[in-house]
Motif scaffolding. Sequence first.
Motif, mmCIF file in Angstrom:
data_model
loop_
_atom_site.group_PDB
_atom_site.id
_atom_site.type_symbol
_atom_site.label_atom_id
_atom_site.label_comp_id
_atom_site.label_asym_id
_atom_site.label_seq_id
_atom_site.Cartn_x
_atom_site.Cartn_y
_atom_site.Cartn_z
ATOM 1 N N GLU A 64 0.838 -1.208 0.000
ATOM 2 C CA GLU A 64 0.000 0.000 0.000
ATOM 3 C C GLU A 64 0.873 1.259 0.000
ATOM 4 O O GLU A 64 0.540 2.261 -0.636
ATOM 5 C CB GLU A 64 -0.927 -0.008 1.216
ATOM 6 N N TYR A 123 1.808 2.017 -3.405
ATOM 7 C CA TYR A 123 0.688 2.595 -4.161
ATOM 8 C C TYR A 123 0.515 4.071 -3.805
ATOM 9 O O TYR A 123 0.303 4.907 -4.681
ATOM 10 C CB TYR A 123 -0.617 1.836 -3.914
ATOM 11 N N GLN A 124 0.654 4.387 -2.514
ATOM 12 C CA GLN A 124 0.503 5.796 -2.121
ATOM 13 C C GLN A 124 1.550 6.655 -2.820
ATOM 14 O O GLN A 124 1.262 7.748 -3.312
ATOM 15 C CB GLN A 124 0.613 5.930 -0.604
ATOM 16 N N GLN A 125 2.774 6.139 -2.874
ATOM 17 C CA GLN A 125 3.835 6.880 -3.569
ATOM 18 C C GLN A 125 3.508 7.025 -5.065
ATOM 19 O O GLN A 125 3.630 8.105 -5.646
ATOM 20 C CB GLN A 125 5.175 6.153 -3.387
ATOM 21 N N TRP A 144 0.568 6.885 -6.528
ATOM 22 C CA TRP A 144 -0.584 7.778 -6.725
ATOM 23 C C TRP A 144 -0.133 9.238 -6.664
ATOM 24 O O TRP A 144 -0.532 10.062 -7.479
ATOM 25 C CB TRP A 144 -1.655 7.498 -5.664
ATOM 26 N N LEU A 145 0.724 9.529 -5.648
ATOM 27 C CA LEU A 145 1.179 10.910 -5.478
ATOM 28 C C LEU A 145 2.051 11.379 -6.634
ATOM 29 O O LEU A 145 1.969 12.522 -7.074
ATOM 30 C CB LEU A 145 1.991 11.032 -4.182
ATOM 31 N N TRP A 181 -4.846 0.689 -8.882
ATOM 32 C CA TRP A 181 -3.994 -0.192 -8.061
ATOM 33 C C TRP A 181 -4.539 -1.616 -8.142
ATOM 34 O O TRP A 181 -5.670 -1.879 -7.726
ATOM 35 C CB TRP A 181 -4.017 0.298 -6.608
#
Length: 489
Positions: free
Chosen positions: A414, A417-419, A421-422, A431
Amino acid sequence: MMNSLYIAGEWLAGQGEAFQSLNPVTQQVLWAGEGATAAQVESAVQAARQAFPQWARRTLEERISVLEAFAAALKNHADELARTIGEETGKPLWEAATEVTSMVNKIAISVQSYRERTGEKSGPLGDATAVLRHKPHGVVAVFGPYNFPGHLPNGHIVPALLAGNSVLFKPSELTPKVAELTVKCWIEAGLPAGVLNLLQGARETGIALAANPGIDGLFFTGSSRTGNHLHQQFAGRPDKILALEMGGNNPLVVDQVADLDAAVYTIIQSAFISAGQRCTCARRLLVPQGAWGDSLLKRLVEVSSTIQVGAFDQQPAPFMGSVISLGAAKALMDAQEQLLANGAVALLEMTQPQAQSALLTPGIVDVTAVAERPDEELFGPLLQVIRYADFGAAITEANNTAYGLAAGLLSDSEARYQQFWLESRAGIVNWNKQLTGAASSAPFGGVGASGNHRASAYYAADYCAYPVASLETPSLVLPASLTPGVKMA
Ligand SMILES: NC(=O)c1ccc[n+]([C@@H]2O[C@H](COP(=O)([O-])OP(=O)(O)OC[C@H]3O[C@@H](n4cnc5c(N)ncnc54)[C@H](O)[C@@H]3O)[C@@H](O)[C@H]2O)c1
Ligand SMILES: O=CCC[C@H](NC(=O)CCC(=O)O)C(=O)O
């Protein structure tokens, strides 16, 4: 001569260039007719202009009932429409049927979106009422692509009509038969004459329509090349609304995941559905260097080489149909050859089994060693693999494009994924889901060379109407306290 145009409620023959649509597998002629000339475009614009005030003045509920009758007509003709989509585009019948379903579903989604995004609101403001309402732009042109000849023009036409605009529909010259059938469904639904006009034709018709001063807006889905051209043409015209939905060079980044087969399946659905002819298809697959990446690619090649490719009505059904034309097949084969000549390695070579058919088998080429990789959308079943050293490099490579439509990550982390997405730049960021198959209940649009910040699908309502803010009070009253320097006595 065939009556190929529908203007002011009448079918009439085009006076422009003759053209045909062909079954891309058999080369059988499916439709033949003539395109609209600039004079015929002008008469359609006049018809739409004349029809506009009455259509716009109908109540929202009256317009919705015509849209619902259109949905019913689509359902009545669902089999015929799916078959027409299949034979004209080459996509398998099962997939063509999903396109018809998307067209039907568009009605309810557009109504919901209209109410939510462009509906009416009011509230007290001082001694008046502040009211927000929306008005249609007037006469708008809709340009469609060939890959979803029903669903994507429908994604502009339905919300445009719902908002009260009248429409000039210029479909792709490669799919005139689907467009004709769609317009017949609108006629069956009781749409008044002049509210929707069909202008068949190739580039010349498109050029005449885009240049016609009588249009108030243009909603386009197609290639970035054409979209860019239209954007330049509309420069300095803030009075006209332009919505551009264009192509992509979409990256799909694969991290080391536990379920290798799930990754392979998701890659195939992303890269090869519709024979790679979706704007959201993965074009670049970013794979980690090392043994795990090697085994992913080995399995991907193994499964991709068993994908069934065939004619739209073949039984058992194929996964992939043909590309749109022999010309498109040749361009894709040439592009692959060029990549191989520039140092790419074929992991699974894309082939054209029969010279007189636009069926192509899926291709996977490793382009890591290609020094200057072209940032081009190759609109077909050819996936380019790039091996990366670390996750940061993968994100840099994913963003190494002027486009910005869709980007995806397959990863069990996760935090990654956050990285992703940003740091990724695209209008769709997924994702562990395929890149294709975007929902109509969400906004759909890209940044960079993929769009002009006017997302379609659920947000299409936004570009189909403009907001009007009003301060209203039923009688004019002199304020109790006057501004300094003004005397009423
Ligand atoms: N972002 C999206 O929503 C989306 C969806 C589907 C397809 N696409 C893109 O569409 C492309 C495939 O469609 P296509 O090949 O039919 O696109 P295209 O740009 O060739 O044609 C689209 C439409 O524009 C017309 N046209 C072409 N040149 C014109 C000109 N100079 N002036 C006015 N009109 C002109 C065509 O006749 C057609 O009706 C791909 O690039 C794909 O990625 C984007
Ligand atoms: O080819 C481009 C569109 C592909 C399709 N996207 C949509 O259908 C968006 C939803 C909508 O317009 O209603 C996809 O992502 O497969």
